[in-house]
Scaffold this motif. Structure first.
Motif, PDB file in Angstrom:
ATOM      1  N   HIS A  37      31.460  -2.672  41.207  1.00  0.00           N
ATOM      2  CA  HIS A  37      31.481  -1.367  40.551  1.00  0.00           C
ATOM      3  C   HIS A  37      30.272  -1.293  39.627  1.00  0.00           C
ATOM      4  N   GLN A  65      27.715   0.942  37.124  1.00  0.00           N
ATOM      5  CA  GLN A  65      27.519   2.130  36.296  1.00  0.00           C
ATOM      6  C   GLN A  65      26.123   2.691  36.568  1.00  0.00           C
ATOM      7  N   ASP A  93      27.795   6.600  39.062  1.00  0.00           N
ATOM      8  CA  ASP A  93      28.927   5.672  39.019  1.00  0.00           C
ATOM      9  C   ASP A  93      29.282   5.320  40.467  1.00  0.00           C
TER      10      ASP A  93
END
Length: 304
Positions: free
Chosen positions: A197, A199, A249
């Motif tokens: 994940h 940012q 994101d």
């Protein structure tokens, strides 16, 4: 899960600074009635990435009460299925007698070997109310020496899957070894499967691997001057030090591993031998596969 698909491939222009990129694949989306599946592997120009031969992105799908995933018993040979969910749950049953609910963060590894049948449904208490399903199902082709091993089923709960933060990026090594951590999930060849994940603005250097690809489940990536959009898979060469950067994101899956040679695929059957697939087709049509324990009444017929 078994659906026929037609994928689109976009060749990368190396003059745009993406010399590590071999291919960008846009998945074909198939509506299965209750939910949609995006499939990126196999495709005409790229059948496999390492031992991975099948990559489905399930949903996200929102279900009304009394609806949901309801896949009747069907067979597999010479492969292993790997199921990983982000939201919701699936109830797995198979001909070995396995009965297992998979929930977000778990890994279900079903090894078909010489032959197995399974179904993918939902528990009544889940199906009775509104719910959501989102996740991935991948198939691994087994190495030739392991194609006919005894079928097996392994379940790894979320707590057993290692997690780490690398350069600020949260990731989990679902299968294989990378970034100094090793997954406990059983493998049969050099295999890589990572969830990460990122940012906006974060970068991640990919593990070195003979073959590898990144699927963008959410967001957008950039590799030098090349944009990799949401729901696409970028296939890389074995170049070292490849870095990806998130413009938004982003949630990604990194897959890869060693090249184990070509495979034939027909419906739910994968093998290094065409004649083995034909035998499996005949066996399913004749009812010679063992039935799914606790789900014996229904089945998916052999397609023409």
């Amino acid at each position: 899960m078994s659906v026929e698909t037609e994928n689109t491939e976009l060749e990368c222009d190396i003059n745009q600074g993406c010399d590590a990129i071999e291919l960008i694949i846009q998945p074909h989306e198939t509506d299965l009635g209750e939910f949609k599946v995006k499939r990126t592997l196999p495709t005409r120009q790229r059948k496999m990435v390492g031992p991975w031969i099948f990559f489905d992105h399930i949903g996200p799908a929102d279900f009304a009460p009394d609806s949901g995933i309801n896949i009747r018993p069907h067979p597999h040979i010479n492969l292993a299925t790997v199921t990983y969910l982000l939201e919701g749950e699936i109830l797995h049953r198979d001909s070995l007698g396995s009965y297992q609910t998979i929930t977000p963060g778990d890994i279900n590894l079903m090894v078909a070997g010489r032959g197995i049948a399974h179904s993918e449904r939902e528990r009544p208490e889940v199906r009775s109310s509104a719910h959501r399903l989102h996740g991935f199902q991948l198939w691994l082709a087994l190495p030739i020496q392991d194609e006919e091993i005894a079928p097996a089923f392994y379940h790894y709960p979320k707590r057993d899957i290692p997690a780490k933060t690398v350069d600020g990026v949260a990731l989990r090594v679902l299968m294989g070894e990378a970034y100094g951590i090793k997954s406990p999930v059983k493998t049969y060849a050099h295999t890589l499967y990572i969830e990460a994940h990122l940012q906006p603005g974060q970068s991640l250097t990919l593990p070195d691997c003979e073959e590898r690809a990144v699927y963008v489940a959410k967001g957008q990536l950039q590799v030098k001057d090349t944009l990799v959009p949401e729901f696409s898979m970028v296939v890389f060469s074995a170049a070292k030090g490849v870095t990806i950067t998130a413009n938004q994101d982003s949630r990604i899956a990194i897959i890869g591993g060693e090249n184990i040679g070509p495979r034939f695929i027909n419906w739910n059957f994968i093998s290094s031998r065409k004649e083995r697939i034909e035998q499996a087709r005949q066996d399913w049509a004749a009812g010679r596969f063992a039935k799914v324990v606790g789900d014996e009444e229904e089945f998916i017929p052999l397609p023409e």
